[in-house]
Design a protein around this motif. Structure first.
Motif, PDB file in Angstrom:
ATOM      1  N   ILE A  14     -43.574   0.402  24.435  1.00 53.52           N
ATOM      2  CA  ILE A  14     -44.987   0.051  24.287  1.00 53.52           C
ATOM      3  C   ILE A  14     -45.035  -1.463  24.443  1.00 53.52           C
ATOM      4  O   ILE A  14     -44.532  -2.198  23.596  1.00 53.52           O
ATOM      5  N   CYS A  20     -52.188   0.988  20.927  1.00 52.01           N
ATOM      6  CA  CYS A  20     -52.308   2.443  20.797  1.00 52.01           C
ATOM      7  C   CYS A  20     -52.995   2.764  19.483  1.00 52.01           C
ATOM      8  O   CYS A  20     -52.597   2.254  18.443  1.00 52.01           O
ATOM      9  N   ARG A  31     -39.180   1.318  21.835  1.00 53.46           N
ATOM     10  CA  ARG A  31     -39.347  -0.104  21.552  1.00 53.46           C
ATOM     11  C   ARG A  31     -40.836  -0.406  21.567  1.00 53.46           C
ATOM     12  O   ARG A  31     -41.545  -0.037  22.506  1.00 53.46           O
ATOM     13  N   VAL A  32     -41.302  -1.092  20.516  1.00 51.86           N
ATOM     14  CA  VAL A  32     -42.718  -1.448  20.401  1.00 51.86           C
ATOM     15  C   VAL A  32     -42.838  -2.972  20.363  1.00 51.86           C
ATOM     16  O   VAL A  32     -42.310  -3.616  19.474  1.00 51.86           O
ATOM     17  N   LEU A  36     -49.587  -0.685  17.350  1.00 55.13           N
ATOM     18  CA  LEU A  36     -49.785   0.744  17.130  1.00 55.13           C
ATOM     19  C   LEU A  36     -50.551   0.922  15.832  1.00 55.13           C
ATOM     20  O   LEU A  36     -50.077   0.510  14.768  1.00 55.13           O
ATOM     21  N   LEU A  40     -45.893   6.586  13.377  1.00 54.41           N
ATOM     22  CA  LEU A  40     -44.933   6.671  14.472  1.00 54.41           C
ATOM     23  C   LEU A  40     -43.778   7.565  14.046  1.00 54.41           C
ATOM     24  O   LEU A  40     -43.151   7.328  13.016  1.00 54.41           O
ATOM     25  N   LEU A  48     -38.766  -2.539  16.770  1.00 52.90           N
ATOM     26  CA  LEU A  48     -40.050  -3.240  16.728  1.00 52.90           C
ATOM     27  C   LEU A  48     -39.778  -4.698  17.044  1.00 52.90           C
ATOM     28  O   LEU A  48     -39.148  -5.407  16.265  1.00 52.90           O
ATOM     29  N   GLY A  52     -44.420  -7.113  17.942  1.00 49.17           N
ATOM     30  CA  GLY A  52     -44.919  -5.778  17.636  1.00 49.17           C
ATOM     31  C   GLY A  52     -45.570  -5.683  16.270  1.00 49.17           C
ATOM     32  O   GLY A  52     -45.162  -6.343  15.318  1.00 49.17           O
ATOM     33  N   ILE A  54     -47.208  -2.543  13.650  1.00 50.96           N
ATOM     34  CA  ILE A  54     -47.479  -1.136  13.376  1.00 50.96           C
ATOM     35  C   ILE A  54     -48.254  -1.044  12.076  1.00 50.96           C
ATOM     36  O   ILE A  54     -47.791  -1.498  11.035  1.00 50.96           O
TER      37      ILE A  54
END
Length: 186
Positions: A14, A20, A31-32, A36, A40, A48, A52, A54
């Motif tokens: 991502i 997302c 891999r982010v 997000l 997940l 991450l 990134g 989340i």
């Protein structure tokens, strides 16, 4: 998924500019580097990146965190927080590595059974440990004071009338006791 030389094979990425919204599930390693907003779930490893973010819970085998998470992490094998990591939530794992400057605010459950009673050490082992501790203290005091320490002395001073203050205690007459015991005033 580890290759021949313990390399991780990333199956999903991502990107940095991606966002997302909603829960995300993937097999393999993810891999982010983007954002997000949702939970997940990954079958192997989550990486991450430093950019990134989340906002949700993570479930995976291994978590390598360099970015920001607001949510819990459930990684049964290992969780690693790099120096750029910022985790606001709880972590459940068996192995945790937290680098210097990483931010972690929450609780950590290492999946260890704390309800079982720990075996009590034998009295001989306790006596040996106490002797070793006293010897280590005596050696440290010798090095710091340049003098030998004997029974009846208090941290580098003779028992009896003190001329100044001793650590955390008022001026007064003290009975000489060894380190690790309570000093009593007379």
């Amino acid at each position: 998924m580890l290759g021949k030389r313990n390399e991780i094979r990333i199956t999903t990425i991502i990107g940095k500019d991606a966002e997302c919204n909603g829960n995300f599930t993937s097999s393999g390693t993810v891999r982010v580097d983007g954002t997000l907003n949702g939970d997940l779930t990954v079958s192997e490893t989550i990486i991450l990146g430093a950019t990134g973010v989340i906002n949700g819970d993570i479930t995976c085998k291994v978590a390598i965190i360099g970015g920001e998470i607001i949510g819990s992490i459930n990684a049964p094998e290992k969780t690693e927080l790099t120096s750029t990591a910022r985790v606001l939530g709880d972590i459940t794992t068996t192995t945790i590595v937290i680098d210097e400057h990483a931010v972690f605010q929450g609780s950590c459950n290492m999946n260890q059974d704390v309800s079982s009673k720990r075996a009590r050490p034998s009295s001989k082992a306790v006596r040996t440990g106490m002797k070793n501790a006293r010897a280590a203290i005596d050696e440290a005091l010798k090095e710091s004071d340049g003098t030998s320490r004997e029974e009846g002395q208090t941290t580098g001073q003779n028992a009896g009338q003190t001329a100044g203050q001793t650590t955390g205690q008022n001026v007064g007459r003290m009975t000489g006791q060894t380190v690790g015991q309570t000093y009593s005033k007379e």
